[in-house]
Design an enzyme around this catalytic site. Structure first.
Site, PDB file in Angstrom:
ATOM      1  N   GLY A  41       0.789  -1.221   0.000  1.00  0.00           N
ATOM      2  CA  GLY A  41       0.000   0.000   0.000  1.00  0.00           C
ATOM      3  C   GLY A  41       0.822   1.273   0.000  1.00  0.00           C
ATOM      4  O   GLY A  41       0.611   2.165  -0.823  1.00  0.00           O
TER       5      GLY A  41
ATOM      6  N   VAL B  27       6.835  -1.983   4.930  1.00  0.00           N
ATOM      7  CA  VAL B  27       7.417  -2.454   6.197  1.00  0.00           C
ATOM      8  C   VAL B  27       6.412  -3.208   7.064  1.00  0.00           C
ATOM      9  O   VAL B  27       6.793  -3.957   7.946  1.00  0.00           O
ATOM     10  CB  VAL B  27       7.986  -1.317   7.077  1.00  0.00           C
ATOM     11  CG1 VAL B  27       9.192  -0.706   6.439  1.00  0.00           C
ATOM     12  CG2 VAL B  27       6.935  -0.273   7.392  1.00  0.00           C
TER      13      VAL B  27
ATOM     14  N   GLU C  63       4.518  -5.703   6.949  1.00  0.00           N
ATOM     15  CA  GLU C  63       4.487  -7.159   7.087  1.00  0.00           C
ATOM     16  C   GLU C  63       5.874  -7.710   7.387  1.00  0.00           C
ATOM     17  O   GLU C  63       6.011  -8.763   8.002  1.00  0.00           O
ATOM     18  CB  GLU C  63       3.892  -7.787   5.826  1.00  0.00           C
ATOM     19  CG  GLU C  63       2.456  -7.299   5.631  1.00  0.00           C
ATOM     20  CD  GLU C  63       1.677  -8.044   4.560  1.00  0.00           C
ATOM     21  OE1 GLU C  63       2.308  -8.723   3.729  1.00  0.00           O
ATOM     22  OE2 GLU C  63       0.443  -7.938   4.579  1.00  0.00           O
TER      23      GLU C  63
END
Ligand SMILES: Cc1cc2nc3c(=O)[nH]c(=O)nc-3n(C[C@H](O)[C@H](O)[C@H](O)COP(=O)(O)OP(=O)(O)OC[C@H]3O[C@@H](n4cnc5c(N)ncnc54)[C@H](O)[C@@H]3O)c2cc1C
Ligand code: FES
Ligand code: FES
Lengths: 465, 736
Positions: free
Chosen positions: B515, B694, B696
């Site tokens: 995203g 970042v 995950e």
């Protein structure tokens, strides 16, 4: 008058229309459209629904779970929701600190955290690590990992206090009826006993932290309730020469100072019951009344030799807690009776008390095993032992074989702890813990107790990380 | 804007707003409780009725009969919808089981009816009066039992092939002087985001609007349209605030469909929230895995063979948990294989949860690496460093765009005090605690996907960004605002960000940690267009124009930005579209997790004492929110290591602990001091933002770091997550 009277976010309110077992959460969200307060679970587990209340006659803000609290319990209280913390004005210090410290991510848990922290901040409590730990135990957050919230909590203290000019409305007492359903909250013991006699179908309710689950989680209608909360004689917690007397309506929070003083291990355990939100309302009597096999106070009360006084129109009778608990969620409470008092004998100089709660996570968790011991030490050996366990049988129960052997053989009996416990208990396996784990850990706790009561002075306390 | 060559210097590199630790612009809305979440949007449409879901009480079989008479006659009831009267419904492209079941039942708590009434209480009471007779059939609920029937799943856009190989794995493994062959398991996990799924639906003629809580707006619009058989133009989704998702809200779920069907039947708007106890079995979860890992190495520690096989289960037509994928890329070794197998299980639908594939895959792989290091007598960090690779090991011609795994490990080791560690398990004791430390690598791919945005400039100099991108707590509002502010040379306060409405341009959406990079790159593209339009309007050469201090400048001429829109708002829209840079380069994010634990000698209670993550993940757009993302992910990873597990009722086929009392997630007291370090990195291959994800990365590997620390503390190697007290206690060393 047939209405529930309270102050909401500073304004007086009278509510006379809603069914008595409506939860405070449904009331404020659905009826009043105050949607800042969130529903995450409807069973007291997540804290998203936290609001702060001042109980009648109190000036101390307490956080409670609105999802399992019933609206008639608000009678006489002042309540603040997140909307009533800053209104349209500048942010309250805790709101500001959470926003600036990235203590909010998805934000769904945030109003609950705000209200927990609001109560602490308004009370002027110190925000040392231990207090923060205690305050946040009842608020789950799946996003932040908590650290930013802890930091925000500390940052908030540095900011000045905000005057919230609230006071509880008046002495709480209601006799609230609506469509044949009722919630009666007598203000003294004779009235309570009379109400019980007149309404044989009614259920007693203390803090509703157990019963409220039926209304919140199960969405059941509770048509007939009699509350102990405002019964003057039952609220006190007293320090008498030989006993600590806990009133039948005293909450965990009410009793903690005296427990911490006289039975630190019990106090520490009570600090881990549910959360502040639960302890603000939950009572000792309710814990006994529920008689859950993992009710945390039960093994402690049994080990301490506590007794209950049961009052009814027939007079009162007293019995040992141990005898009061008859089985799985079963007690010796007769129709028309109420637990008026719980009395805990103080420890003698030769006696020590130890208690341990083992659960998967540190806080807000149902015990896997709970162990409580009262030991009288003679010359380097125990002369009397009372050992009670939770989570090992269908009810909180004493380990008679173990007790006998410890007294007869002394500490060497520790080697056989596991076998001795096996004679008294056949624990269940469930997803919290296997039967084998329960057996081994129970035996290990007996050994830990030995180390603790024989080590001079320094107890191996539960650690708070 | 086409992005097909590596980024060069661009306005983002000014780093006046981007890269600064910035407070969330939506923070005050959240702390005052005024951010509107789906279920409470009383203001969007009048006359909302309440829908209550009825969930199936069997896991598999059919409904013999369903009797709604009593329910229909109950006070306040407006409509009851079941498969019998719902009309023809298709299944969404992203759904495995139907969102409204019946007569066939595919899983426990599958929705089979919605009861609509004036009030919530009435809907619920009436829902209890629906009488259903079931004919259950036998289902398969246990992965271990179904494992041998598992098949290679079909490949899809995210999966890669089920079987991969390079060199001769079997031969090299057999010949390796040092070998590991071990099986690891991870259980089913639940997202348990704090906000339950909720939707309000309203029809206006044949147009449908759903106010909902959803991570991927365009997917949602498509699936609502497909399910109901209506044109996509007739569907609008709006989801400006989302109380957490973690993958559980990637897809349209039953709340949205039931609200739409209920609203159609009742002829008025209807709201539906999934009650917490129905959520876990009704919606999706991360499937359990069984993983076999084989590693062969030379005595010097060089891996010669690495193989990873994984088994998971799902409903017929479902997908596999891709737990072996990271093993294709993470370590060197000429001979390698992975195999992914999928069994049919009749449990609720398995699907994506934060870092699908890598999260459980790294939980296993990184224990295996620890075990292997021990067999080789190597420090676990040295072992990983020895087997580092700067190229895709299956395709050595493909370099990593950036790879600082070893740097993460080294810097972390220094910060954590790794050198003080005693490598001999069970040798450090502090009072009642065994103490140990563990390390694991973190790894998660960086995915590129098209993302669009619209930007408007008005006469007051306000820049408004509109995109259907969502903010699920990640901080999207803020980084999109920062991007627009940087590009247009205005302070962040002059930017308004509007998200989550399907009438806005289609973005990447929130998922797969893609995203942040993609959606801001889309805003970048739109801003480039807006800059051109502004420059033109003000008579500047757009190449020369400098956008700064709310003005546009070139040479010694400077004009306030607002001037450009004095008569008329200027609107620009564009998308970032990627060429084949992700084919030419492997783009991934890296990190290292360090954990210290204490394990109680008598009860085996585990207490985390310290956690550190070091991440190298491209440019960090907002260090403040990125840090929070990683800390939150570490916490979820700690939960997976120690407590999170959906317990399967193997007879009846459902998850037993389907509420927050039963499915334990970490509470505040479980989580110790945590720290995060981001390495300086810009990745010009990833996008003009030079950023990567970042959110995950932070969860990948944490579980193994905890497991490795527990091993170091106690000498007990638990390969079956979660590492609960009973798995440890019986194996603990005897102590006095
Ligand atoms: C989130 C959560 C966490 C919890 N954590 C814990 C925990 O850690 N440990 C634990 O032990 N419990 C826990 N509980 C359970 C509960 O809080 C306790 O059992 C509490 O003591 C109940 O007290 P109450 O006053 O709220 O009881 P109520 O719900 O009001 O009543 C419970 C029962 O007791 C009866 N009763 C109440 N008062 C009297 C009286 N004076 N005389 C006779 N009968 C009476 C009622 O009729 C009813 O049957 C938890 C509950 C929740 C929701
Ligand atoms: S809603 Fe979760 S505690 Fe009340
Ligand atoms: S911020 Fe999302 S649950 Fe706390």
């Amino acid at each position: 008058m047939n209405a529930i009277r309270f102050r909401l976010n500073g304004a007086r309110l009278e509510e006379g229309l809603i069914p008595p077992s409506t939860t405070v959460l449904d009331y404020i969200r659905d009826h009043l459209h105050l949607t800042g307060t969130k529903e995450g679970c409807a069973e007291g587990d997540c804290g998203a629904c936290t609001v702060a209340i001042l109980k009648p006659g109190s000036t101390r803000w307490e956080a409670v779970n609105s999802c399992i609290m019933l609206v008639p319990q608000l009678d006489g209280c002042a309540i603040r929701t997140v909307e009533g913390v800053s209104g349209r004005g500048p942010l309250h210090p805790v709101q500001k600190a959470l926003a600036e410290g990235d203590g909010t991510q998805c934000g769904f848990c945030t109003p609950g955290f705000v209200m927990s922290l609001f109560a602490v901040h308004q009370n002027g409590e110190p925000t040392d690590t231990e207090t923060i730990h205690d305050v946040l135990a009842g608020n789950l957050c799946r996003c932040t990992g908590y650290r930013p919230i802890v930091d925000a909590c500390k940052a908030a203290t540095a900011q000045s206090w905000v005057e919230i000019g609230d006071s509880a409305v008046e002495k709480g007492r209601t006799n609230y009826r609506r469509d044949g359903h009722y919630f009666i909250a007598p203000s003294d013991l004779p009235a309570l006993i009379a109400a019980l006699a007149e309404n044989p179908g009614a259920r007693l309710v203390g803090g509703a932290t157990d019963l409220g689950l039926l209304a919140g989680h199960e969405r059941q209608v509770l048509p007939a309730l009699i509350s102990t909360a405002h019964v003057a004689e039952m609220k006190a917690v007293e320090d008498t020469p030989h006993q600590i007397v806990i009133g039948g309506a005293a909450t965990f929070a009410d009793a903690l100072p005296l427990l911490d003083e006289h039975f630190p291990a019990f106090g520490e355990l009570v600090h881990r019951i549910g959360s502040r939100q639960i302890r603000s309302l939950g009572t000792f009597s309710g814990n006994l009344g529920t008689a859950s096999p993992v009710g945390d106070t039960l093994p402690c009360l049994i080990a301490l030799g506590a007794e209950v006084e049961l009052a009814s129109q027939a007079g009162s009778r007293t019995m040992k807690v141990e005898d009061f608990i008859l089985g799985y969620r079963k007690t010796d409470l007769k129709p028309g009776e109420v637990i008026a008092q719980i009395r805990i004998p103080k420890l003698r100089d030769t006696e020590s008390f130890a208690a341990y709660k083992i659960s998967k996570r540190y806080d807000q968790d149902i015990s896997i095993v709970l162990a409580a011991f009262r030991v009288t030490l003679g010359d380097r050996r125990p002369t009397d032992v009372v050992a009670a366990f939770g989570g090992m049988a269908d009810r909180a129960k004493r380990a008679r074989m173990l007790e006998t052997e410890l007294v007869e053989k002394g500490w060497t009996a520790l080697d056989d702890a596991e076998d001795l416990l096996a004679a008294d208990f056949t624990p269940l396996s469930d997803h919290r813990g296997s039967e084998k784990y329960r057996r081994i850990v129970a035996a290990n706790l007996v050994r830990r107790m030995h180390l603790e009561v024989t080590a001079s002075g320094v107890p191996l306390r539960l650690e708070v990380l | 804007m086409k992005f097909d060559t590596p980024a060069t210097t661009n306005p983002i590199d000014q780093l006046k707003v981007i890269g600064k630790p910035t407070d969330r612009i939506d923070g005050p809305l959240k702390t005052t409780g005024t951010a509107p979440y789906a279920y409470e949007r009383h203001d969007v449409v009048q006359n909302q009725a309440y829908g209550y879901m009825v969930g199936s009480a069997i896991a598999k079989g059919r409904i013999a009969s369903i009797d709604v008479k009593a329910a229909k006659a109950a006070p306040g009831v407006l409509a009851i919808v079941t498969a019998d009267n719902a009309g023809k419904l298709a299944k969404g492209s992203f759904n495995t089981a139907k969102l409204l079941g019946g007569p066939d039942i595919e899983h426990y708590h599958q929705a089979i009816a919605v009861v609509v009434a004036e009030t919530f209480e009435q809907a619920r009471t009436a829902a209890n009066l629906v009488r259903i007779d079931y004919v259950p059939t036998k289902g398969v609920f246990e992965l271990a039992a179904a494992k041998d029937s598992a098949k290679a799943p079909e490949a899809n856009a995210f999966s890669g092939p089920p079987d991969t190989a390079a060199g001769d794995f079997a031969g090299a493994f057999a010949a390796a002087p040092v070998q590991l062959d071990a099986v690891y398991t991870t259980p089913d996990h639940a997202h348990v985001m704090m906000e339950p799924h909720a939707s309000i639906a309203a029809w206006n003629g044949d147009k449908l609007t759903i106010w909902t809580s959803n991570q991927m707006i365009a997917w949602g619009v498509g699936d609502v349209a497909k399910t109901l058989g209506i044109p996509v133009e007739n569907v609008r989704l709006d989801s400006p605030f989302i109380g957490g998702g973690f993958g559980g809200k990637l897809f349209v779920r039953s709340d949205a469909l039931l609200a739409a069907l209920g609203a159609r039947a009742a002829g008025r708007p209807v709201k539906v929230a999934l009650p917490r106890p129905l959520m876990i079995n009704n919606t999706t979860h991360r499937p359990a895995t069984i993983q076999r890992i084989r590693i062969g190495a030379a005595r010097d520690g060089k891996i010669t063979a690495i193989g990873h096989e994984t088994w998971s289960g799902d409903l017929p037509g479902g997908g596999a948990e891709l737990a072996a994928n990271q093993t294709r890329l993470l370590y060197a070794g000429a001979n390698r294989m992975t195999a992914t197998r999928l069994a049919v299980l009749d449990l609720p639908e398995g699907n994506a949860m934060r870092a699908p594939g890598e999260a459980p895959g790294m939980m296993a792989l990184e224990i295996a690496m620890d075990e292997m290091a021990e067999k080789l007598g190597l420090d676990p960090i040295e072992f990983r460093a020895l087997n580092d690779t700067q190229v895709d090991p299956e395709h050595p011609e493909r370099p990593f765009s950036q790879r600082q795994l070893v740097e993460c490990m080294r810097i972390g080791a220094e910060r954590f005090g790794w050198s003080k560690r005693n490598p001999k398990p069970g040798s450090v004791r502090e009072g009642r605690w065994f103490v140990g430390t563990g390390v694991a690598a973190a790894f998660r791919n960086n995915l590129l996907t098209k993302s669009a945005a619209r930007v408007r400039l008005d006469g007051r100099g306000t820049v408004t960004v509109e995109t259907d991108m969502t903010d699920i707590g990640t901080g999207t509002y803020t980084i999109i605002g920062q991007t627009a502010a940087e590009m247009m040379g205005v302070p962040l306060e002059k930017v308004v960000v509007r998200l989550g409405d399907s009438s806005f341009p289609v973005s990447a959406g929130s998922g797969g940690q893609w995203g942040a990079n993609n959606s801001t790159a889309g805003v970048y593209a739109a801003c480039v267009k807006l800059r051109e339009a502004v420059a033109q309007k003000l008579g500047f050469n757009s190449e020369e124009a400098v956008f700064a201090d709310a003005s546009v400048r070139a040479g010694n001429r400077s004009v306030p930005l607002a001037e450009a829109a004095r008569d008329k708002e200027i609107i620009a829209e564009d998308a970032i579209e990627y060429g084949d840079l992700d084919k030419k380069y492997q783009q991934s994010t890296f990190g290292a997790h360090f954990v210290e634990v204490g394990v109680d000698v008598a009860t085996a209670e585990v207490r985390l004492r310290r956690m550190l993550a070091v991440c190298a993940a491209g440019r960090i757009l907002n260090p403040k929110s990125a840090r929070s993302q990683v800390i939150g992910a570490m916490t979820m990873g700690a939960g997976a290591a120690l407590m999170e597990e959906l317990a399967v009722d193997k007879r009846l086929g459902f998850f037993v602990n389907h509420d927050l009392a039963g499915y334990e997630v970490p509470v505040h007291a479980d989580i110790p001091h945590q720290d995060v370090i981001f390495l300086e990195e810009t990745d010009p291959i990833s996008s003009p933002m030079k950023a990567k994800g970042v959110g995950e990365l932070g969860i990948c590997g944490v579980g193994a770091a905890v497991a490795n620390a527990i091993y170091n503390a106690t000498g007990v190697r638990v390969r079956d997550y979660p590492i609960t007290l009973d798995k440890l206690l019986t194996e603990l060393p005897q102590t006095g």
